[in-house]
Design a protein around this motif. Structure first.
Motif, PDB file in Angstrom:
ATOM      1  N   ASP A   1       0.865  -1.187   0.000  1.00  0.00           N
ATOM      2  CA  ASP A   1       0.000   0.000   0.000  1.00  0.00           C
ATOM      3  C   ASP A   1       0.899   1.233   0.000  1.00  0.00           C
ATOM      4  O   ASP A   1       1.514   1.572   1.013  1.00  0.00           O
ATOM      5  N   THR A   2       0.980   1.904  -1.137  1.00  0.00           N
ATOM      6  CA  THR A   2       1.889   3.038  -1.285  1.00  0.00           C
ATOM      7  C   THR A   2       1.517   4.190  -0.366  1.00  0.00           C
ATOM      8  O   THR A   2       2.392   4.840   0.226  1.00  0.00           O
ATOM      9  N   SER A   3       0.235   4.467  -0.234  1.00  0.00           N
ATOM     10  CA  SER A   3      -0.177   5.593   0.608  1.00  0.00           C
ATOM     11  C   SER A   3       0.250   5.394   2.057  1.00  0.00           C
ATOM     12  O   SER A   3       0.741   6.331   2.716  1.00  0.00           O
ATOM     13  N   ALA A   4       0.064   4.181   2.555  1.00  0.00           N
ATOM     14  CA  ALA A   4       0.482   3.899   3.934  1.00  0.00           C
ATOM     15  C   ALA A   4       1.981   4.094   4.089  1.00  0.00           C
ATOM     16  O   ALA A   4       2.453   4.631   5.109  1.00  0.00           O
ATOM     17  N   TYR A   5       2.747   3.669   3.091  1.00  0.00           N
ATOM     18  CA  TYR A   5       4.207   3.804   3.148  1.00  0.00           C
ATOM     19  C   TYR A   5       4.628   5.269   3.117  1.00  0.00           C
ATOM     20  O   TYR A   5       5.485   5.701   3.907  1.00  0.00           O
ATOM     21  N   LEU A   6       4.029   6.059   2.220  1.00  0.00           N
ATOM     22  CA  LEU A   6       4.410   7.471   2.109  1.00  0.00           C
ATOM     23  C   LEU A   6       4.063   8.244   3.371  1.00  0.00           C
ATOM     24  O   LEU A   6       4.740   9.218   3.720  1.00  0.00           O
ATOM     25  N   ASP A   7       3.012   7.835   4.072  1.00  0.00           N
ATOM     26  CA  ASP A   7       2.669   8.471   5.349  1.00  0.00           C
ATOM     27  C   ASP A   7       3.663   8.093   6.442  1.00  0.00           C
ATOM     28  O   ASP A   7       3.986   8.905   7.317  1.00  0.00           O
ATOM     29  N   PHE A   8       4.147   6.851   6.378  1.00  0.00           N
ATOM     30  CA  PHE A   8       4.978   6.318   7.463  1.00  0.00           C
ATOM     31  C   PHE A   8       6.454   6.704   7.348  1.00  0.00           C
ATOM     32  O   PHE A   8       7.113   6.959   8.371  1.00  0.00           O
ATOM     33  N   ALA A   9       7.008   6.731   6.151  1.00  0.00           N
ATOM     34  CA  ALA A   9       8.455   6.917   5.978  1.00  0.00           C
ATOM     35  C   ALA A   9       8.992   8.181   6.656  1.00  0.00           C
ATOM     36  O   ALA A   9      10.016   8.117   7.345  1.00  0.00           O
ATOM     37  N   PRO A  10       8.366   9.351   6.505  1.00  0.00           N
ATOM     38  CA  PRO A  10       8.901  10.531   7.204  1.00  0.00           C
ATOM     39  C   PRO A  10       8.877  10.392   8.721  1.00  0.00           C
ATOM     40  O   PRO A  10       9.780  10.885   9.414  1.00  0.00           O
ATOM     41  N   LYS A  11       7.872   9.732   9.257  1.00  0.00           N
ATOM     42  CA  LYS A  11       7.813   9.519  10.702  1.00  0.00           C
ATOM     43  C   LYS A  11       8.977   8.649  11.168  1.00  0.00           C
ATOM     44  O   LYS A  11       9.562   8.890  12.230  1.00  0.00           O
ATOM     45  N   LEU A  12       9.301   7.653  10.358  1.00  0.00           N
ATOM     46  CA  LEU A  12      10.420   6.771  10.688  1.00  0.00           C
ATOM     47  C   LEU A  12      11.732   7.540  10.728  1.00  0.00           C
ATOM     48  O   LEU A  12      12.504   7.431  11.687  1.00  0.00           O
ATOM     49  N   MET A  13      12.006   8.318   9.682  1.00  0.00           N
ATOM     50  CA  MET A  13      13.267   9.065   9.628  1.00  0.00           C
ATOM     51  C   MET A  13      13.334  10.139  10.712  1.00  0.00           C
ATOM     52  O   MET A  13      14.394  10.384  11.293  1.00  0.00           O
ATOM     53  N   SER A  14      12.210  10.745  10.994  1.00  0.00           N
ATOM     54  CA  SER A  14      12.167  11.750  12.056  1.00  0.00           C
ATOM     55  C   SER A  14      12.539  11.130  13.401  1.00  0.00           C
ATOM     56  O   SER A  14      13.312  11.708  14.178  1.00  0.00           O
ATOM     57  N   ALA A  15      12.013   9.941  13.675  1.00  0.00           N
ATOM     58  CA  ALA A  15      12.314   9.274  14.942  1.00  0.00           C
ATOM     59  C   ALA A  15      13.789   8.937  15.046  1.00  0.00           C
ATOM     60  O   ALA A  15      14.401   9.085  16.119  1.00  0.00           O
ATOM     61  N   VAL A  16      14.395   8.504  13.950  1.00  0.00           N
ATOM     62  CA  VAL A  16      15.815   8.155  13.970  1.00  0.00           C
ATOM     63  C   VAL A  16      16.665   9.391  14.234  1.00  0.00           C
ATOM     64  O   VAL A  16      17.581   9.375  15.076  1.00  0.00           O
ATOM     65  N   ARG A  17      16.398  10.467  13.523  1.00  0.00           N
ATOM     66  CA  ARG A  17      17.198  11.678  13.712  1.00  0.00           C
ATOM     67  C   ARG A  17      16.970  12.302  15.093  1.00  0.00           C
ATOM     68  O   ARG A  17      17.904  12.824  15.714  1.00  0.00           O
TER      69      ARG A  17
END
Length: 404
Positions: free
Chosen positions: A184-200
């Motif tokens: 599901d591309t929409s779910a991925y596009l919503d999630f990816a920035p949250k993932l990178m934000s948490a790492v940084r």
């Protein structure tokens, strides 16, 4: 140094690996990796039925001529099976050349241009918290670069996840027939920035951060992803869209400054010529085992250097230690080196392959052993027979086939 035998060794010490062993009349042996994940036996047949008989009696020192002989001499040239087989021959001949000269291959290629090869590891998790723990583990080991992948909420499976106990596995297929995943591309596009934000937020910007999209987005979707990740200063996003339509990368370029990497499925310089000469990518990820060996990959890297594109070779666990050692020899010498992928290898791979490369402070070094610096224990290899396995396939929620 006439070649007297060329033998293909198939083994599965955790993963399926195909190794070519060439022997000269004076007893020098050379190894080359001929592994093509999910299509291993196709390369085995190409080698045993076609290339190996052609090698007997040839001068092992004529590496460039042998490459041309196998490439130009095949009317049906290029493609992953052909180029993987040629790569195995090429690397085995470089291994022989280094052993005959009494020096590691990198010295035959002009000597080292850096003190070590920067590698990146693969951190992952079923949740963001698990992913952050895995990132910490890599940083504690001294890694200077980490690729991050985490399960997308709402999807039963996500590419890039593996057992957190080793940190070295690739997403394995356990059967001869492929499993089917849902995307599901929409779910991925919503999630990816949250993932990178948490790492940084957790670790700051003191290390390089990478992410693999795995060919799953349209050009416009990839542009949206790249723009959304700009605040997190990515080292790259990898394979943002299928590369068959290479001009599509121009659209991505127009909308984001996030660096782009592509190339692990390429098999020749012609696959990436347009992307490189038009500066549509920042890193070329072709691998030594799938792009015709050291001889041809060096040409790819030389072309890339002319256009400011750096190297970032594929180095997944489905490539054997022979492949990784070959990559390190070349990485150490090229002026436009960027980074090297490293996933490690599942046990009992160390029973079969004996390596000389070392890791310290975020860098790999191929070592000073003559040749590539890898030996194979054929008795150990025989204890782990080939196991039929396939990579997964992807479908959208409505059942449409999608890129995996």
């Amino acid at each position: 140094m006439k070649i007297v035998s060329a033998d293909v060794i198939v083994t599965c010490p955790g993963r399926n690996y195909v190794t070519l062993k060439i022997t000269t009349e004076d007893g020098i042996t050379g190894l080359g990796d001929a592994t093509l994940n999910g299509r291993e036996l196709s390369v085995v047949s190409y080698l045993r039925d076609h290339l190996c008989p052609m090698l007997i009696g040839r001068d092992a020192s004529r590496i460039g001529d042998t490459w041309q002989y196998l490439y130009r001499g095949a009317y049906w040239r290029r493609g992953p099976v052909t180029m993987t087989a040629i790569a195995a021959v090429d690397c085995a001949l470089w291994d022989i050349a280094g052993k005959a000269a009494g020096m590691p291959v990198y010295k035959l290629l002009g000597g080292q241009a850096r003190e070590g090869v920067t590698i990146y590891g693969h951190a992952n998790g079923q949740t963001i918290d698990e992913l952050l723990e895995d990132v910490q583990r890599f940083l504690d080991q001294g890694y200077r670069a980490v690729r991050v992948q985490a399960a997308v909420p709402g999807l039963e499976s996500t590419y890039g996840l593996h057992g957190s106990d080793t940190g070295k596995t690739y997403e394995p297929a356990d059967a001869a027939l492929p499993t089917e995943n849902v995307w599901d591309t929409s779910a991925y596009l919503d999630f990816a920035p949250k993932l990178m934000s948490a790492v940084r937020e957790q670790f700051g910007f003191g290390f390089q951060l990478l992410h693999d999209v795995h060919h799953r987005l349209s050009p416009l979707e990839a542009a949206q992803l790249g723009r959304s990740l700009e605040p997190y200063r990515m080292f790259w996003i990898e394979d943002p869209t299928p590369a068959e339509d290479q001009d599509s990368f121009r659209l991505i370029r127009q909308h984001t400054t996030t660096p782009l990497a592509v190339g692990e499925v390429f098999s020749s310089i012609f696959d990436c010529q347009h992307l490189i000469t038009n500066r549509l990518i920042d890193y070329i990820r072709t691998s030594v085992s799938h792009t015709g060996g050291i001889t041809h990959l060096r040409r790819v890297f030389d072309l890339a250097a002319l256009y400011g594109v750096r190297t970032g070779s594929h180095g997944a666990g489905d490539l054997s230690p022979v492949s990784f050692a070959s990559a390190l020899q070349l990485d150490l010498t090229v002026p436009n080196f960027g980074i090297q992928e490293y996933m490690g290898h599942l046990e009992p791979a160390s029973e079969v392959f004996k390596t000389n490369y070392t890791f310290a402070d975020g860098y790999m070094h191929p070592g000073e052993a003559p040749g590539l610096g890898v030996d194979i224990d054929e008795e150990a290899a025989a204890r782990y027979p080939y196991q039929p396995r396939s990579l997964p396939v992807n479908r959208l929620r409505d059942g449409t086939m999608h890129d995996w």
